[in-house]
Motif scaffolding. Structure first.
Motif, PDB file in Angstrom:
ATOM      1  N   GLU A  49       0.843  -1.184   0.000  1.00 49.87           N
ATOM      2  CA  GLU A  49       0.000   0.000   0.000  1.00 49.87           C
ATOM      3  C   GLU A  49       0.884   1.241   0.000  1.00 49.87           C
ATOM      4  N   GLY A  50       0.580   2.166  -0.852  1.00 46.93           N
ATOM      5  CA  GLY A  50       1.344   3.419  -0.888  1.00 46.93           C
ATOM      6  C   GLY A  50       2.630   3.322  -1.682  1.00 46.93           C
ATOM      7  N   ALA A  51       2.886   2.171  -2.324  1.00 49.80           N
ATOM      8  CA  ALA A  51       4.141   2.023  -3.074  1.00 49.80           C
ATOM      9  C   ALA A  51       4.085   2.751  -4.419  1.00 49.80           C
ATOM     10  N   VAL A  52       5.248   3.224  -4.841  1.00 51.94           N
ATOM     11  CA  VAL A  52       5.383   3.808  -6.168  1.00 51.94           C
ATOM     12  C   VAL A  52       5.750   2.651  -7.095  1.00 51.94           C
ATOM     13  N   VAL A  53       4.931   2.409  -8.115  1.00 50.78           N
ATOM     14  CA  VAL A  53       5.197   1.287  -9.019  1.00 50.78           C
ATOM     15  C   VAL A  53       6.050   1.772 -10.191  1.00 50.78           C
ATOM     16  N   ILE A  54       7.175   1.093 -10.403  1.00 52.99           N
ATOM     17  CA  ILE A  54       8.044   1.427 -11.537  1.00 52.99           C
ATOM     18  C   ILE A  54       8.191   0.188 -12.413  1.00 52.99           C
ATOM     19  N   ASP A  55       7.859   0.316 -13.684  1.00 49.64           N
ATOM     20  CA  ASP A  55       8.032  -0.793 -14.627  1.00 49.64           C
ATOM     21  C   ASP A  55       9.338  -0.542 -15.380  1.00 49.64           C
ATOM     22  N   SER A  56      10.294  -1.466 -15.190  1.00 48.99           N
ATOM     23  CA  SER A  56      11.621  -1.227 -15.783  1.00 48.99           C
ATOM     24  C   SER A  56      11.782  -1.880 -17.160  1.00 48.99           C
ATOM     25  N   THR A  57      10.693  -2.420 -17.710  1.00 47.25           N
ATOM     26  CA  THR A  57      10.803  -3.056 -19.028  1.00 47.25           C
ATOM     27  C   THR A  57      11.313  -2.040 -20.048  1.00 47.25           C
ATOM     28  N   GLY A  58      12.409  -2.391 -20.713  1.00 49.10           N
ATOM     29  CA  GLY A  58      12.971  -1.514 -21.741  1.00 49.10           C
ATOM     30  C   GLY A  58      13.691  -0.289 -21.197  1.00 49.10           C
ATOM     31  N   LYS A  59      13.869  -0.225 -19.860  1.00 47.14           N
ATOM     32  CA  LYS A  59      14.558   0.948 -19.294  1.00 47.14           C
ATOM     33  C   LYS A  59      15.935   0.547 -18.764  1.00 47.14           C
ATOM     34  N   SER A  60      16.875   1.493 -18.874  1.00 48.86           N
ATOM     35  CA  SER A  60      18.200   1.234 -18.307  1.00 48.86           C
ATOM     36  C   SER A  60      18.169   1.564 -16.821  1.00 48.86           C
ATOM     37  N   LEU A  61      19.217   1.134 -16.112  1.00 44.32           N
ATOM     38  CA  LEU A  61      19.313   1.436 -14.683  1.00 44.32           C
ATOM     39  C   LEU A  61      19.265   2.946 -14.467  1.00 44.32           C
ATOM     40  N   GLU A  62      19.972   3.696 -15.333  1.00 41.93           N
ATOM     41  CA  GLU A  62      19.993   5.158 -15.200  1.00 41.93           C
ATOM     42  C   GLU A  62      18.597   5.753 -15.293  1.00 41.93           C
ATOM     43  N   GLU A  63      17.816   5.225 -16.238  1.00 42.30           N
ATOM     44  CA  GLU A  63      16.455   5.746 -16.421  1.00 42.30           C
ATOM     45  C   GLU A  63      15.593   5.479 -15.186  1.00 42.30           C
TER      46      GLU A  63
END
Ligand code: DC
Length: 217
Positions: free
Chosen positions: A192-206
């Motif tokens: 609950e309250g988490a920020v969801v980040i989808d890293s598909t196709g993203k670099s670590l920097e992104e």
């Protein structure tokens, strides 16, 4: 913007949680707690002792006698460096199996809460934001498609010199997701309250750019 004492990163296998956690630790001065390493160490110790990972009673009894330390990137079991031995596909499967047991999880959670006392920590796992530190000030749920996660695991293992097969790894990733999400106690879910980040196709920097916006420098 926040200046959190505790940052949790949850998500499925191979989403890049530990890489992200290590980078956050380095850039923002946090201690990294790799919760999966504890389950891996217990799974390894059980196998070494000839204990069936399905035998909850024996695994718990063993887990309570172990001294597991996280030193920088290394994992020590009773003083011996076992890092290379546990970061294998088999180590992940064994970890997932011992992690099914409620009492094993309780042993691990106790160790993690103890390790976090008085420190700024970034912890990655499956239940870090839901169960281990439900009041963490910043919770991240990092995910990626199963194919992308399998590809990353595959490349990582090939780089380490393992002979692996992409299809096998994809099968393992899907099976591990199913096990981690369907277990009875503390299953993998979005806190609950988490920020969801989808890293598909993203670099670590992104991905880091997205996280940096959430943390006060
Ligand atoms: O993050 P990892 O791949 O090292 O984790 C290995 C296994 O351990 C994973 O499949 C599920 C289990 N695990 C868990 O149940 N809870 C955690 N907080 C971390 C790992």
């Amino acid at each position: 913007m926040l200046n959190p004492q505790i940052i949790t990163i949850d998500g499925p296998a191979g989403a890049g949680k530990s890489t992200l956690a290590k980078e956050i630790a380095k850039r923002f001065g946090y201690t990294h707690l790799d919760s999966g390493a504890l389950y891996r160490a217990i799974g390894y110790a059980a196998r070494e002792a000839g204990i069936d990972p399905a035998d909850e009673e024996k695994v718990v009894k063993l887990a309570k006698t172990l001294k597991i330390e996280l030193k920088e990137d290394r994992v020590l079991l009773n003083g011996k460096d076992i890092t290379g031995k546990i970061r294998t596909p088999e180590g992940g499967t064994l970890a997932s199996r011992v992690a099914q047991h409620r009492e094993v999880r309780e042993v691990v959670v106790k160790i993690l809460r103890e390790l976090a006392k008085g420190k700024r920590v970034v912890i990655d796992g499956r239940d870090a934001g839901t169960y281990i530190f439900p009041r963490a000030q910043l919770k991240i749920y990092l995910t990626a498609s199963p194919e992308e996660r399998a590809k990353r695991r595959y490349e990582e293992l090939i780089k380490k010199g393992y002979r692996v097969n992409y299809r096998e790894i994809l099968k393992e990733v899907i099976e591990r997701d199913r096990k981690d999400a369907s277990r009875e106690f503390a299953p993998l879910t979005v806190p609950e309250g988490a920020v969801v980040i989808d890293s598909t196709g993203k670099s670590l920097e992104e991905v880091l750019k997205e996280v940096e916006k959430l943390i006060d420098p």
